[in-house]
Design a protein around this motif. Structure first.
Motif, PDB file in Angstrom:
ATOM      1  N   PHE A  84     -33.603  36.146 -54.109  1.00  0.00           N
ATOM      2  CA  PHE A  84     -34.129  35.593 -55.406  1.00  0.00           C
ATOM      3  C   PHE A  84     -34.392  36.601 -56.262  1.00  0.00           C
ATOM      4  O   PHE A  84     -34.383  36.418 -57.626  1.00  0.00           O
ATOM      5  N   THR A  85     -34.878  37.970 -55.951  1.00  0.00           N
ATOM      6  CA  THR A  85     -35.202  38.996 -56.991  1.00  0.00           C
ATOM      7  C   THR A  85     -34.098  39.527 -57.644  1.00  0.00           C
ATOM      8  O   THR A  85     -34.108  39.838 -58.838  1.00  0.00           O
ATOM      9  N   ARG A  86     -32.773  39.402 -56.936  1.00  0.00           N
ATOM     10  CA  ARG A  86     -31.699  39.655 -57.589  1.00  0.00           C
ATOM     11  C   ARG A  86     -31.258  38.843 -58.851  1.00  0.00           C
ATOM     12  O   ARG A  86     -30.626  39.135 -59.789  1.00  0.00           O
ATOM     13  N   LEU A  87     -31.778  37.477 -58.846  1.00  0.00           N
ATOM     14  CA  LEU A  87     -31.463  36.599 -59.983  1.00  0.00           C
ATOM     15  C   LEU A  87     -32.732  36.455 -60.844  1.00  0.00           C
ATOM     16  O   LEU A  87     -32.784  35.723 -61.949  1.00  0.00           O
ATOM     17  N   GLY A  88     -33.715  37.424 -60.992  1.00  0.00           N
ATOM     18  CA  GLY A  88     -34.682  37.387 -61.912  1.00  0.00           C
ATOM     19  C   GLY A  88     -36.238  37.297 -61.444  1.00  0.00           C
ATOM     20  O   GLY A  88     -37.055  37.529 -62.387  1.00  0.00           O
ATOM     21  N   VAL A  89     -36.346  36.809 -60.351  1.00  0.00           N
ATOM     22  CA  VAL A  89     -37.816  36.633 -59.783  1.00  0.00           C
ATOM     23  C   VAL A  89     -38.510  37.825 -59.825  1.00  0.00           C
ATOM     24  O   VAL A  89     -38.117  38.932 -59.345  1.00  0.00           O
ATOM     25  N   GLU A  90     -39.651  37.847 -60.321  1.00  0.00           N
ATOM     26  CA  GLU A  90     -40.715  38.985 -60.588  1.00  0.00           C
ATOM     27  C   GLU A  90     -41.873  38.632 -59.813  1.00  0.00           C
ATOM     28  O   GLU A  90     -42.874  39.631 -59.572  1.00  0.00           O
ATOM     29  N   LYS A  91     -42.222  37.625 -59.195  1.00  0.00           N
ATOM     30  CA  LYS A  91     -43.526  37.031 -58.949  1.00  0.00           C
ATOM     31  C   LYS A  91     -43.268  35.974 -57.719  1.00  0.00           C
ATOM     32  O   LYS A  91     -42.540  35.095 -58.059  1.00  0.00           O
ATOM     33  N   ILE A  92     -44.033  36.263 -56.529  1.00  0.00           N
ATOM     34  CA  ILE A  92     -43.859  35.389 -55.511  1.00  0.00           C
ATOM     35  C   ILE A  92     -45.350  35.099 -55.316  1.00  0.00           C
ATOM     36  O   ILE A  92     -46.384  35.788 -55.292  1.00  0.00           O
ATOM     37  N   ARG A  93     -45.611  33.670 -55.193  1.00  0.00           N
ATOM     38  CA  ARG A  93     -46.913  33.110 -54.855  1.00  0.00           C
ATOM     39  C   ARG A  93     -46.825  32.431 -53.376  1.00  0.00           C
ATOM     40  O   ARG A  93     -45.734  31.717 -53.274  1.00  0.00           O
ATOM     41  N   LEU A  94     -47.470  32.677 -52.483  1.00  0.00           N
ATOM     42  CA  LEU A  94     -47.543  31.877 -51.418  1.00  0.00           C
ATOM     43  C   LEU A  94     -48.601  31.107 -51.241  1.00  0.00           C
ATOM     44  O   LEU A  94     -49.487  31.082 -51.741  1.00  0.00           O
ATOM     45  N   THR A  95     -48.137  29.714 -50.546  1.00  0.00           N
ATOM     46  CA  THR A  95     -49.239  28.514 -50.906  1.00  0.00           C
ATOM     47  C   THR A  95     -48.673  27.777 -49.510  1.00  0.00           C
ATOM     48  O   THR A  95     -48.096  28.220 -48.583  1.00  0.00           O
ATOM     49  N   GLY A  96     -49.090  26.544 -49.557  1.00  0.00           N
ATOM     50  CA  GLY A  96     -49.077  25.732 -48.507  1.00  0.00           C
ATOM     51  C   GLY A  96     -49.031  24.136 -49.141  1.00  0.00           C
ATOM     52  O   GLY A  96     -48.684  23.984 -50.215  1.00  0.00           O
ATOM     53  N   GLY A  97     -49.804  23.241 -48.254  1.00  0.00           N
ATOM     54  CA  GLY A  97     -50.662  23.293 -47.365  1.00  0.00           C
ATOM     55  C   GLY A  97     -51.733  24.718 -47.532  1.00  0.00           C
ATOM     56  O   GLY A  97     -51.851  25.097 -48.896  1.00  0.00           O
ATOM     57  N   GLU A  98     -52.573  24.992 -46.476  1.00  0.00           N
ATOM     58  CA  GLU A  98     -53.146  25.969 -46.652  1.00  0.00           C
ATOM     59  C   GLU A  98     -52.585  27.140 -45.911  1.00  0.00           C
ATOM     60  O   GLU A  98     -52.282  27.347 -44.599  1.00  0.00           O
ATOM     61  N   PRO A  99     -51.961  28.132 -46.778  1.00  0.00           N
ATOM     62  CA  PRO A  99     -51.295  29.319 -46.196  1.00  0.00           C
ATOM     63  C   PRO A  99     -51.894  29.980 -45.085  1.00  0.00           C
ATOM     64  O   PRO A  99     -51.225  30.538 -44.440  1.00  0.00           O
ATOM     65  N   LEU A 100     -53.143  30.230 -45.226  1.00  0.00           N
ATOM     66  CA  LEU A 100     -53.993  31.142 -44.164  1.00  0.00           C
ATOM     67  C   LEU A 100     -53.920  30.491 -42.952  1.00  0.00           C
ATOM     68  O   LEU A 100     -54.489  31.185 -41.980  1.00  0.00           O
ATOM     69  N   LEU A 101     -53.581  29.401 -42.639  1.00  0.00           N
ATOM     70  CA  LEU A 101     -53.141  28.711 -41.481  1.00  0.00           C
ATOM     71  C   LEU A 101     -52.201  29.088 -40.724  1.00  0.00           C
ATOM     72  O   LEU A 101     -51.980  29.006 -39.393  1.00  0.00           O
ATOM     73  N   ARG A 102     -51.096  29.859 -41.293  1.00  0.00           N
ATOM     74  CA  ARG A 102     -50.040  30.351 -40.938  1.00  0.00           C
ATOM     75  C   ARG A 102     -50.423  31.739 -40.229  1.00  0.00           C
ATOM     76  O   ARG A 102     -50.923  32.598 -40.680  1.00  0.00           O
ATOM     77  N   LYS A 103     -50.439  31.646 -38.755  1.00  0.00           N
ATOM     78  CA  LYS A 103     -50.646  32.669 -38.090  1.00  0.00           C
ATOM     79  C   LYS A 103     -50.014  34.231 -38.642  1.00  0.00           C
ATOM     80  O   LYS A 103     -48.888  34.141 -39.096  1.00  0.00           O
ATOM     81  N   HIS A 104     -50.755  35.265 -38.655  1.00  0.00           N
ATOM     82  CA  HIS A 104     -50.385  36.635 -39.164  1.00  0.00           C
ATOM     83  C   HIS A 104     -49.812  36.560 -40.315  1.00  0.00           C
ATOM     84  O   HIS A 104     -48.734  37.321 -40.459  1.00  0.00           O
TER      85      HIS A 104
END
Length: 364
Positions: A84-104
């Protein structure tokens, strides 16, 4: 009997691949909108049952969530992020659901922190959370490379918070998470409040007062018709102009100039130097013309709009051995055909797909 909501069209056919743009040039869609922002949902699970997102009468003990084996691995997510960054992405946001429930989750943050743009720049790496477990996660996330955090908080009043979140947590739990994020260096924290008339709109001014002079940025979000389960009603929408009028009558405000392309929140500052607030007006003032966001679901489907009903399966080519160049051509082909503008067309028959994707699955 367990139940599951059909969240998206599960077809595997993809648009024809298109040659990616030259290095350093973003992919463009049908409206010449560049691909700049990628939101990655890492889980469809959440420990809240907010009525506007995951109402308990639907997402109850019998609801069937995704199996862990169906989710993209952290390594797969990081590989796609690199494409994705090759195509112009400069910002990534992690989300969910509640992302902090994904272990580690901090391990994924570490992998993404190593991704670079074609110009060699680090990504802006952010996360949206309900804040319930942020107090014990903030330091590890910052150490792994997280840039910033956005926390959802719909009320300071404890009873109203319970009504909104339908959870065993309190506003103090969330506020401690915000404080921990600030101590860890993830400030300024953005605090998102979804406003519903007759439910929590009386909290607009108390929330503004709580976060004035805090260094954090409070943002008021119009209640949106995301998904199919939240019982959305236009009469419950509090337009952003009304929010600004209520606050401005007590604490005068002035607009802050911003780039329209990619803009989600309109920024306003307190004239007395108390900081700034934002309003997100997807219902009353659509910003489709400047939307630069794509969304990746937990199991690897790419959605081109928060209100989409169809996703494109990236997990299949990823696991079938596609090279990075082939994945880039697939992504370019998908984005090149994008014409989505749901909020501009809201209320018209063409803009009301039978089943829109659920926000708890794809992230807000």
């Amino acid at each position: 009997m367990s139940k599951v909501i059909l969240l998206a069209d599960r077809r595997n056919d993809l648009p024809a691949p298109v040659a990616p743009p030259a290095p350093g040039q973003p992919a463009l869609d049908l409206r010449a909108r560049p691909l700049r922002d990628l939101r990655i949902s890492v889980t469809d699970r959440c420990n809240f049952r907010c009525t506007y997102c995951m109402p308990r009468e639907v997402f109850d003990a019998d609801y069937t969530f995704m199996r862990h084996s169906d989710l993209l691995s952290f390594e797969e997510i990081a590989r796609l992020a690199g494409v994705f960054t090759r195509l112009g992405v400069e910002k990534i946001r992690l989300t969910g659901g509640e992302p902090l429930l994904r272990k580690h989750l901090e391990n994924l943050v570490g992998l993404l922190a190593d991704v670079r743009t074609p110009a060699g720049q680090r990504l802006e790496l952010t996360l949206t959370t309900n804040g319930s477990v942020l107090e014990r996660k903030a330091a590890d996330l910052k150490a792994a490379g997280l840039t910033r955090v956005t926390v959802s908080l719909d009320a300071l009043d404890a009873a109203m918070f319970q009504d909104m979140s339908d959870s065993g947590f309190t506003p103090d739990d969330v506020l401690r998470g915000i404080d921990a994020a600030a101590r860890a260096g993830l400030a300024p924290v953005k605090v998102n409040m979804v406003v519903r008339r007759g439910l929590n709109d009386a909290q607009i001014l108390p929330m503004a007062e709580r976060f004035r002079h805090s260094g954090h940025i409070l943002r008021f979000i119009e209640y949106m018709d995301v998904g199919n389960t939240n019982g959305w009603n236009l009469t419950e929408v509090v337009p952003s102009q009304e929010v600004l009028a209520r606050i401005g009558a007590v604490y005068p405000l002035a607009p802050v100039a911003a780039d329209d392309m990619g803009r989600v929140a309109e920024r306003w500052r307190y004239l007395d130097g108390g900081g700034e607030i934002g309003v997100i007006s997807s219902v009353s003032h659509a910003f489709c013309g400047g939307c630069t966001r794509a969304r990746l679901s937990p199991e690897g489907k790419l959605f081109l709009c928060l209100f989409a009903h169809q996703g494109y399966d990236l997990r299949a080519p990823l696991r079938d051995g596609a090279s990075d160049d082939e994945l880039a051509a697939i992504l370019t082909g998908i984005w090149a055909g994008r014409g989505d503008n749901y909020s501009e067309q809201r209320g018209r028959h063409m803009a009301d797909p039978a089943r829109k994707v659920e926000m708890s699955y794809i992230g807000g």
